[in-house]
Design an enzyme around this catalytic site. Sequence first.
Site, PDB file in Angstrom:
ATOM      1  N   ASP A  85      50.228 123.441 -42.970  1.00 57.01           N
ATOM      2  CA  ASP A  85      49.264 123.689 -41.905  1.00 57.01           C
ATOM      3  C   ASP A  85      49.777 123.327 -40.526  1.00 57.01           C
ATOM      4  OD1 ASP A  85      47.249 124.808 -43.372  1.00 57.01           O
ATOM      5  OD2 ASP A  85      46.481 122.872 -44.026  1.00 57.01           O
ATOM      6  N   HIS A 120      51.061 114.840 -47.520  1.00 57.23           N
ATOM      7  CA  HIS A 120      50.666 115.714 -48.625  1.00 57.23           C
ATOM      8  C   HIS A 120      50.601 114.887 -49.891  1.00 57.23           C
ATOM      9  CE1 HIS A 120      50.592 119.137 -51.337  1.00 57.23           C
ATOM     10  NE2 HIS A 120      50.230 119.843 -50.288  1.00 57.23           N
TER      11      HIS A 120
HETATM   12  N1  ACO Z   1      48.524 110.468 -40.363  1.00 57.30           N
HETATM   13  C1  ACO Z   1      48.658 109.119 -40.412  1.00 57.30           C
HETATM   14  N2  ACO Z   1      48.713 108.411 -41.550  1.00 57.30           N
HETATM   15  C2  ACO Z   1      48.637 109.090 -42.708  1.00 57.30           C
HETATM   16  C3  ACO Z   1      48.510 110.491 -42.743  1.00 57.30           C
HETATM   17  C4  ACO Z   1      48.467 111.173 -41.519  1.00 57.30           C
HETATM   18  N3  ACO Z   1      48.340 112.505 -41.489  1.00 57.30           N
HETATM   19  N4  ACO Z   1      48.447 110.902 -44.026  1.00 57.30           N
HETATM   20  C5  ACO Z   1      48.538 109.797 -44.780  1.00 57.30           C
HETATM   21  N5  ACO Z   1      48.665 108.704 -43.988  1.00 57.30           N
HETATM   22  C6  ACO Z   1      48.846 107.313 -44.447  1.00 57.30           C
HETATM   23  C7  ACO Z   1      47.552 106.717 -44.960  1.00 57.30           C
HETATM   24  O1  ACO Z   1      46.816 106.081 -43.937  1.00 57.30           O
HETATM   25  C8  ACO Z   1      48.069 105.771 -46.024  1.00 57.30           C
HETATM   26  O2  ACO Z   1      48.567 104.617 -45.334  1.00 57.30           O
HETATM   27  P1  ACO Z   1      48.454 103.149 -46.040  1.00 57.30           P
HETATM   28  O3  ACO Z   1      49.261 103.252 -47.308  1.00 57.30           O
HETATM   29  O4  ACO Z   1      49.015 102.232 -45.035  1.00 57.30           O
HETATM   30  O5  ACO Z   1      46.990 102.938 -46.294  1.00 57.30           O
HETATM   31  C9  ACO Z   1      49.265 106.505 -46.619  1.00 57.30           C
HETATM   32  O6  ACO Z   1      49.740 107.352 -45.554  1.00 57.30           O
HETATM   33  C10 ACO Z   1      48.928 107.333 -47.847  1.00 57.30           C
HETATM   34  O7  ACO Z   1      47.873 108.235 -47.507  1.00 57.30           O
HETATM   35  P2  ACO Z   1      46.728 108.740 -48.490  1.00 57.30           P
HETATM   36  O8  ACO Z   1      45.543 109.159 -47.689  1.00 57.30           O
HETATM   37  O9  ACO Z   1      46.522 107.711 -49.577  1.00 57.30           O
HETATM   38  O10 ACO Z   1      47.417 109.987 -49.145  1.00 57.30           O
HETATM   39  P3  ACO Z   1      46.680 111.108 -49.970  1.00 57.30           P
HETATM   40  O11 ACO Z   1      47.689 111.664 -50.888  1.00 57.30           O
HETATM   41  O12 ACO Z   1      45.393 110.621 -50.528  1.00 57.30           O
HETATM   42  O13 ACO Z   1      46.291 112.187 -48.823  1.00 57.30           O
HETATM   43  C11 ACO Z   1      46.383 113.997 -47.331  1.00 57.30           C
HETATM   44  C12 ACO Z   1      46.997 113.324 -48.587  1.00 57.30           C
HETATM   45  C13 ACO Z   1      44.881 114.180 -47.508  1.00 57.30           C
HETATM   46  C14 ACO Z   1      47.012 115.372 -47.144  1.00 57.30           C
HETATM   47  C15 ACO Z   1      46.689 113.085 -46.097  1.00 57.30           C
HETATM   48  O14 ACO Z   1      48.087 112.952 -45.906  1.00 57.30           O
HETATM   49  C16 ACO Z   1      46.014 113.600 -44.824  1.00 57.30           C
HETATM   50  O15 ACO Z   1      44.849 113.272 -44.568  1.00 57.30           O
HETATM   51  N6  ACO Z   1      46.746 114.420 -43.991  1.00 57.30           N
HETATM   52  C17 ACO Z   1      46.142 115.003 -42.815  1.00 57.30           C
HETATM   53  C18 ACO Z   1      45.305 116.210 -43.209  1.00 57.30           C
HETATM   54  C19 ACO Z   1      46.144 117.393 -43.625  1.00 57.30           C
HETATM   55  O16 ACO Z   1      47.118 117.761 -42.966  1.00 57.30           O
HETATM   56  N7  ACO Z   1      45.734 118.055 -44.727  1.00 57.30           N
HETATM   57  C20 ACO Z   1      46.392 119.261 -45.230  1.00 57.30           C
HETATM   58  C21 ACO Z   1      47.087 119.001 -46.532  1.00 57.30           C
HETATM   59  S1  ACO Z   1      47.996 120.404 -47.032  1.00 57.30           S
HETATM   60  C22 ACO Z   1      46.841 121.447 -47.654  1.00 57.30           C
HETATM   61  O17 ACO Z   1      45.812 121.092 -48.150  1.00 57.30           O
HETATM   62  C23 ACO Z   1      47.148 122.817 -47.558  1.00 57.30           C
END
Ligand code: ACO
Length: 418
Positions: A358, A301
């Site tokens: 979620d 998140h």
């Molecule tokens: N699985 C594996 N790795 C992940 C995940 C995941 N679900 N989420 C983040 N990471 C990793 C990224 O690859 C990144 O790694 P790095 O630093 O080695 O490059 C690090 O964690 C940071 O991730 P970002 O994408 O920069 O984080 P951001 O804050 O931009 O994204 C998000 C947040 C979009 C929610 C992300 O965690 C994600 O894609 N999660 C899966 C989708 C999801 O569940 N969305 C619902 C969010 S809640 C809502 O909207 C109600």
Amino acid sequence: MDVANAKLILEDQEIDLPIVIGSEGEKAVDISKLRAQTGHITLDSGYGNTGSCSSGITFIDGEKGILRYRGYPIEELAESCKFLDVAHLLIYGQLPKGAEKDAWVDGITRRTLIHEEMKKFFEGYPPHAHPMAILASMFTSLSTFYPDGDDTDLDIVRLIAKAPTIAAFSYKKSVGQPFVYPRNDLGYAANFLNMTFRKPTEDYVVPESVRSALNLLLILHADHEQNCSTSTVRMVGSSQANLFASMAAGVSALWGPLHGGANQKVIEMLQRIEADGGDYKKYTEMAKDRNSDFRLMGFGHRVYKNFDPRARILKKAADHVLRDLGVDDPLLDIAKNLEEIALADEYFVERKLYPNVDFYSGILYRAMGIPTEMFTVMFALGRLPGWIAQWKEMRDDPKGRIYRPRQVYVGATERHIG
Ligand code: ACO
């Protein structure tokens, strides 16, 4: 509250920037005059460190896993409130009581019908149209029936009243069944469930555990401060676009798999793992692999760097509701195993990736009989009061002006044809 200024040394200039402190001690450097003073803007792609507004609606402390609506902890609201009370709290600032509550609930109950002409719109969509597409179009279409926009409070009531009817009709359309009209003797959640699950050939009584689970889910989704869809609503509303059009924009923003669309993606991911023999360890490895674009859906998140408090509530509710309904869902076991393994894994721990709202909401919706394609629509029904509250707060702000971010241009410099 403004207190001492921050000092910025930029080239040969020293600039004072006001510090703004929120009621929970959150601190911000106000850079609104920076460009006028220095010719510089700030750059923060994805707005990860940008406050776009001051707001008195929802407080989140992502480090501590705290979520409060108008000061009330989400756990208390989830335990003891009805969704329409929470909607009123978000939009008008207080939980409704007495005559105010009666007028609020009654006003919504009596406006659940959609115009018969509007029903015809559903006929034009292909049978497998995604219900989020229908919801967004229908929200915009409401502005053709209520174009004046001179009574915001009435439009708010109309929208909250008609949204479940539109959502249920979009489901009925997708399964080719006749529409079921709203009933004034049912509460908000029960009415939606009745419009969704009643068939002309069978009796249907809304199961109490399903009704209360829906009430809980709607409350947990009701607001989450300046997330992607809410910021979209504020952005669109800032141009003074009407309430219905602004909410349609929120629906579109919510649809994406990185936002509200994640609940559908979580179930698809769990089904994929199940079909692949249930080897969840393989999938946590894939999620960690930089060469794979697979992510653990429902994990991570932008704001929570601790357990999402909503996920905690939903995990407990999922256990309870599934037991109550006698549903034995192998996906729940896979989800729990995935969670356990990820929470102990260095990759997820280091990046503070915890289950988000979620992760368990999809399992609950499945147990309640809601089809996967409707999950994000359910999220939108819950989020609607939050969008409205944020839209109204922005529109009521005497200092409010059109949202218009800047950019750093990195394209071609001037060139000429020929
Ligand atoms: N699985 C594996 N790795 C992940 C995940 C995941 N679900 N989420 C983040 N990471 C990793 C990224 O690859 C990144 O790694 P790095 O630093 O080695 O490059 C690090 O964690 C940071 O991730 P970002 O994408 O920069 O984080 P951001 O804050 O931009 O994204 C998000 C947040 C979009 C929610 C992300 O965690 C994600 O894609 N999660 C899966 C989708 C999801 O569940 N969305 C619902 C969010 S809640 C809502 O909207 C109600």
